[in-house]
Write a protein that holds these residues in place. Structure first.
Motif, short mmCIF file in Angstrom:
data_model
loop_
_atom_site.label_atom_id
_atom_site.label_comp_id
_atom_site.label_asym_id
_atom_site.label_seq_id
_atom_site.Cartn_x
_atom_site.Cartn_y
_atom_site.Cartn_z
N GLN A 79 0.81 -1.14 -0.09
CA GLN A 79 -0.11 0.15 -0.19
C GLN A 79 0.99 1.31 -0.16
N ASN B 138 -5.15 1.24 -0.59
CA ASN B 138 -5.66 -0.25 -0.18
C ASN B 138 -5.01 -1.33 -0.95
N LEU C 241 -7.68 -8.91 -4.58
CA LEU C 241 -7.41 -9.82 -3.55
C LEU C 241 -8.15 -11.29 -4.32
N ASP D 238 -0.32 -9.12 3.41
CA ASP D 238 -0.53 -7.94 2.96
C ASP D 238 0.47 -6.68 3.65
N ILE E 48 -2.37 -13.37 3.73
CA ILE E 48 -3.21 -13.24 2.58
C ILE E 48 -4.37 -14.13 2.54
N ILE F 89 -7.55 -13.39 4.78
CA ILE F 89 -8.34 -11.99 4.64
C ILE F 89 -9.76 -12.63 4.25
N GLN G 201 -12.27 -6.28 -4.62
CA GLN G 201 -11.26 -5.64 -3.39
C GLN G 201 -10.07 -5.95 -3.80
N ARG G 202 -9.21 -4.73 -3.47
CA ARG G 202 -7.81 -4.71 -3.59
C ARG G 202 -7.08 -4.89 -2.37
N SER G 203 -5.78 -5.43 -2.62
CA SER G 203 -4.89 -5.86 -1.45
C SER G 203 -3.50 -5.43 -1.66
#
Length: 338
Positions: A266, A272, A277, A297, A302, A305, A312-314
């Motif tokens: 990030q 984010n 993800l 992350d 990971i 989550i 969704q971003r990660s």
């Protein structure tokens, strides 16, 4: 000299190691293999067929789509729908998931999440690209249409994951939770053959992969790790080598074979994280762990989550375990921002 083993033969011979389906897994991986062959052919002929370049529209993430993004997505959707092994599919290129409501599909127990063409921005300059896929057992009752819940599962629930890498050779790498194996495509006979059995991250690490153009926007802990990696006073008393292509599959594949770490943390440009993800981080994390590596992350594993939305971003930090541990140490020591 032993006769080389094909992907199909290997899957059949090792079905006992798969905790769920037997023939279903063989058929599903066969469908992914078939779609990969078609995409590989499209990529190899892209310039001749005038299908390189961008379109005048964006995908659901607001990214400009390449022509081959759409072609690859359609190939995988059509192949997996028509062969009946899955009841639904979610793709990085589509806003919502697809429920395959034909009778033969509704009886299936599995859904697929896919990034049809990872690294597609590199197509026009002939840099390696790939496909990333992830397979889950559905949660909704068999015989009914799939629901969003079937796709919003933590990565630890994956029953199989893999990627195809389209480069100087085309390789399919996959795991069903009992190690990682790679198969190279022989276009002369049209089959994938076992070429990389039981892939493991080497004990020594040579490479770090990060977009250093974003350095000023990274958290302080990531900056400290990058500087540490460039010094001789690290784990091996020699600097790590920087290698970054902008194609996740290419960077992960190289680092897994040679030893290294991939970082897309990030930062102020991506609060984010940037990677998806479900379509990128989860399958790559599953493969990484099965190859003896580690994927986080920055704070969390990971695979643990719990996703809240399809796109969704990660952040993703994955690779050789000792290097990932070192990144986490720097993040803990320097928790403040940029």
């Amino acid at each position: 000299m032993e006769r080389p083993i094909t992907l199909g033969e290997y899957i059949v011979e090792n079905q006992k190691d798969f905790a769920y389906a037997k023939g279903e897994l063989t058929a599903l991986l066969s469908s992914i293999k078939l779609a990969g062959k078609v995409v590989n052919e499209k990529i190899n002929k892209a310039g001749l067929a005038n299908i390189i370049g961008k379109l005048d529209k964006e995908n659901v993430q607001g990214e400009i789509q390449a022509k081959l993004d759409i072609i690859a997505n359609d190939v995988f959707v059509d192949t997996l729908r028509n062969r009946g092994e899955i009841c639904g599919l979610a793709s990085e290129e589509m806003e919502s998931f697809i429920s395959f409501d034909e009778t033969i599909n509704l009886d299936s127990k599995y859904v697929v999440l896919i990034d049809p063409l990872d690294g597609s921005s590199n197509i026009d300059v002939n840099v390696t690209v790939g496909t990333i896929f992830s397979i889950y057992r559905r949660i909704s009752p068999v015989g009914s249409p799939v629901t969003l819940e079937d796709f919003l599962q933590p990565g630890i629930n994956q029953i199989a994951a893999g990627y195809l890498i389209y480069g100087s050779s085309t390789i399919l790498v996959y795991t069903v939770g009992n190690g990682v194996n790679g198969f190279t495509f022989n276009p002369g006979v049209g089959s994938f053959f076992l070429s990389h059995p039981n892939i493991k991250f080497p004990d020594t690490a040579e490479i770090y992969s990060v977009n250093e153009g974003n350095y000023e926007h990274f958290p302080k802990g990531i900056k400290k790790f990058i500087k540490w990696a460039q010094l001789t006073d690290n784990l091996q008393n020699t600097p790590l080598t920087a290698r970054y292509t902008g194609s996740l599959v290419a960077d992960i594949h190289r680092n897994m074979l040679l030893g290294g770490i991939y970082l897309y943390p990030q930062g102020s440009l991506s609060p984010n994280g940037k990677l998806r993800l479900l379509y990128e981080a989860n399958p790559i994390a599953f493969i990484t762990e099965q190859a003896g590596g580690k994927a986080v992350d920055g704070k969390n594993r990971i695979l643990e989550i719990l996703p809240k939305e399809l796109h969704q971003r990660s952040p993703l930090i994955c690779g050789s375990k000792k290097l990932v541990d070192r990144v986490e140490n720097f993040i803990d020591k320097f928790p403040e921002g940029c």
